[in-house]
Enzyme design. Structure first.
Site, PDB file in Angstrom:
ATOM      1  CE  LYS A   1      -1.888   2.757   2.874  1.00 36.47           C
ATOM      2  NZ  LYS A   1      -1.901   4.000   2.024  1.00 36.47           N
TER       3      LYS A   1
ATOM      4  N   GLY B   1       6.589   5.075   9.017  1.00 37.48           N
ATOM      5  CA  GLY B   1       5.804   6.268   9.283  1.00 37.48           C
ATOM      6  C   GLY B   1       6.180   6.886  10.616  1.00 37.48           C
ATOM      7  CB  SER B   2       4.556   9.560  12.533  1.00 37.62           C
ATOM      8  OG  SER B   2       3.243   9.053  12.760  1.00 37.62           O
ATOM      9  CB  VAL B   3       6.617   7.871  17.091  1.00 36.57           C
ATOM     10  CG1 VAL B   3       6.328   7.191  18.431  1.00 36.57           C
ATOM     11  CG2 VAL B   3       8.108   7.847  16.798  1.00 36.57           C
ATOM     12  CB  ALA B   4       1.498   9.293  16.501  1.00 33.55           C
TER      13      ALA B   4
ATOM     14  N   GLY C   1       2.862   4.445  14.156  1.00 33.37           N
ATOM     15  CA  GLY C   1       3.408   3.129  14.480  1.00 33.37           C
ATOM     16  C   GLY C   1       2.771   2.521  15.711  1.00 33.37           C
TER      17      GLY C   1
ATOM     18  CD  GLU D   1      12.868   3.065   8.011  1.00 30.88           C
ATOM     19  OE1 GLU D   1      13.143   4.205   7.577  1.00 30.88           O
ATOM     20  OE2 GLU D   1      12.961   2.039   7.320  1.00 30.88           O
TER      21      GLU D   1
ATOM     22  CB  CYS E   1      12.680   8.374   9.692  1.00 29.02           C
ATOM     23  SG  CYS E   1      13.297   7.050   8.632  1.00 29.02           S
TER      24      CYS E   1
ATOM     25  CD  GLU F   1      10.376  12.362  12.438  1.00 31.14           C
ATOM     26  OE1 GLU F   1      11.204  11.798  11.705  1.00 31.14           O
ATOM     27  OE2 GLU F   1       9.355  11.800  12.884  1.00 31.14           O
TER      28      GLU F   1
END
Length: 491
Positions: A184, A235-238, A240, A257, A293, A394
């Site tokens: 995707k 993607g972002s930590v949130a 993830g 990641e 990142c 970030e």
């Protein structure tokens, strides 16, 4: 700008904009499409299908049907298909690079590199198919105990917008291990994935390689689908954390990641010129406009070299050339969307509000040729302190923060204070100091007197909230397998 206003090539946009699964093209069940445009110019690039749980269900079913035959195909035959796919990427490198450039706003030359490294990773994993090995375990006389590694089944990869084609090539490890794959792409940048599906149509058996385009609904459906055995997410930590929570419902395997607020450490003995160039390279200004990142966006300069190094950093960043995707000599592109543009400028305002000194940039580009795109001048903040938001959060844009240090232990505590731990770049000619710092920095990927570069076969991944698992190496391949133990009593 028209799509064919380039010095050397006519753009070829993907002819079909539907989901690709079971060896064919399929419109969204709900009939929904999304517009696609170039963030550099605002030029419309057509539409793409928007998938939901129904479309994901059909794609997963196709991948599940194809899995047994692909799993049982001799490993060298699988490898041959993967190498063929890599060769197709190389033969179409310029076309695919232009697609990613106009779709993402990244510089064309950087996207050429993405195609090259993508093909190299696929060749690497094709060459590792014979390394998916088990082991024999001594038990006692008359007993043979051994392990085998088997593929997981259907693996889904959810990519980000900064390296569209590179994330499509993440199929290398799962396919080499005998899994079938659903990709995707990011909803902002679906074009190269769709074009790859056209190019690879005759390479893989139906259902082995699949693509579902769309936004959050498609991603959630993949994460929650009970027949998807593993998710690879970038993607972002949130985001993830949300993926991990949703995947827990079916106990899926995960590779994440996630974000980074990575440090570059300039020691007192570092050469000013090489350090300054390392800051430019490490920030990925020239690569993805700082949207990475692994960008080293926190620069810690020892007080003995701080002023001279800062001046050289500003000089080199100021010399970077912003440009359109059609500019072959452009070094810095634009941000991927209005949201990223607004977010980056909002952090510039935060930096000023918190008391940092704007040493360079921090504005929308004033070049009339770039007026229609999301171009932000490469930005350098000085006099930054650890409590400022630009030093802790970030930004994912072309903004670097420069901090000063004196005591090594104090500096390490500051470097390690954040929840992130992806990369770090250390600049020193003292061998003892280099290894001492590398051992104490809490990050998964360290450069000494270097920055930004990845190498085929070298494990990449983060500590702490920057992710879990390792990629780009044999560890990624083995993570696409599961171990079975077999115990035989001999009679």
């Amino acid at each position: 700008m028209k799509l064919d206003d380039t010095p050397a090539i006519k753009y070829r946009l993907p002819a079909i904009r539907q989901h690709y699964y079971d060896g064919g093209w399929h419109a969204s069940v709900a009939g929904v499409e999304m517009p696609v445009s170039s963030p550099a110019t605002g030029v419309a690039l057509g539409v793409a299908s928007v998938g939901d749980a129904q479309d994901v269900g059909l794609a997963v079913a196709a991948a599940a049907r194809a899995f047994p035959a692909w799993r049982d195909m001799p490993s060298q035959q699988r490898a041959a298909r993967i190498r063929e796919a890599a060769d197709i990427l190389r033969r179409n490198a310029e076309e695919l690079a232009w697609l990613d450039a106009i779709d993402s706003g990244n510089p064309f030359n950087a996207m050429v590199y993405d195609v090259e490294i993508s093909a190299s990773y696929m060749d690497y994993f094709a060459g590792l198919v014979t390394e998916i090995k088990g082991a024999t375990i001594p038990i006692r006389a008359g007993v043979l105990n051994y392990t085998v590694r088997e593929p997981l089944g259907v693996i889904a990869r959810i990519g980000a917008f900064n390296h569209p084609l590179l994330f499509v090539s993440k199929v290398g490890a799962p396919l080499a291990a005998g899994n079938t794959v659903i990709i995707k792409p990011a909803d902002q940048t679906p074009l190269s994935a769709l074009r790859v599906a056209e190019l690879w149509h005759d390479v893989f058996p139906p259902g082995v390689f699949n693509i579902v385009t769309g936004g959050r609904d498609a991603g959630v459906a993949l994460v929650e689908h009970p027949q998807v055995a593993k998710i690879g997410f970038i993607g972002s930590v949130a985001a993830g954390r949300a993926v991990m929570q949703a995947a827990g419902k079916t106990l899926k395997a995960l590779t994440l990641e996630l974000g980074g607020k990575n440090a570059l450490i300039g020691c007192a003995d570092a050469g000013i010129d090489e350090l300054a160039e390392g800051v430019v390279r490490g920030m990925n200004f020239r690569y993805v406009t700082g949207q990475s990142c692994n960008s080293t966006s926190r620069v810690f300069l020892h007080e003995d070299i701080h002023d001279a190094a800062l001046a050289e950093i500003v000089r080199r960043v100021a010399a970077l050339k912003l440009g359109l995707p059609s500019d072959r000599d452009a070094e810095v592109g634009c941000l991927s969307s209005q949201a990223q543009f607004d977010k980056t400028l909002s952090y510039v305002r935060m930096g000023l509000e918190d008391g940092a000194r704007l040493a360079l940039g921090g504005r929308k580009s004033g070049d009339p040729r770039l007026a229609s795109g999301f171009f932000v001048e490469p930005t350098v903040f000085a006099d930054v302190t650890d409590d400022m938001r630009i030093a802790r959060e970030e930004i994912f844009g072309p903004v670097v923060s420069v901090l000063k240090w004196k005591d090594e232990d104090d500096m390490l505590a500051r470097v390690n204070a954040l929840e992130y731990g992806l990369t770090c770049s250390i600049w020193t000619h003292d061998l003892d100091r280099a290894h001492r710092l590398a051992a104490k920095v809490q990050a998964g990927y360290i450069w000494i007197n270097g920055a930004s570069t990845h190498y085929v076969g070298v494990p990449f991944g983060g500590y702490k909230q920057s992710g879990m698992g390792r990629e780009e190496s044999i560890e990624e391949l083995l993570a696409c397998t599961q171990i079975k133990n077999i115990n035989v009593t001999l009679r």
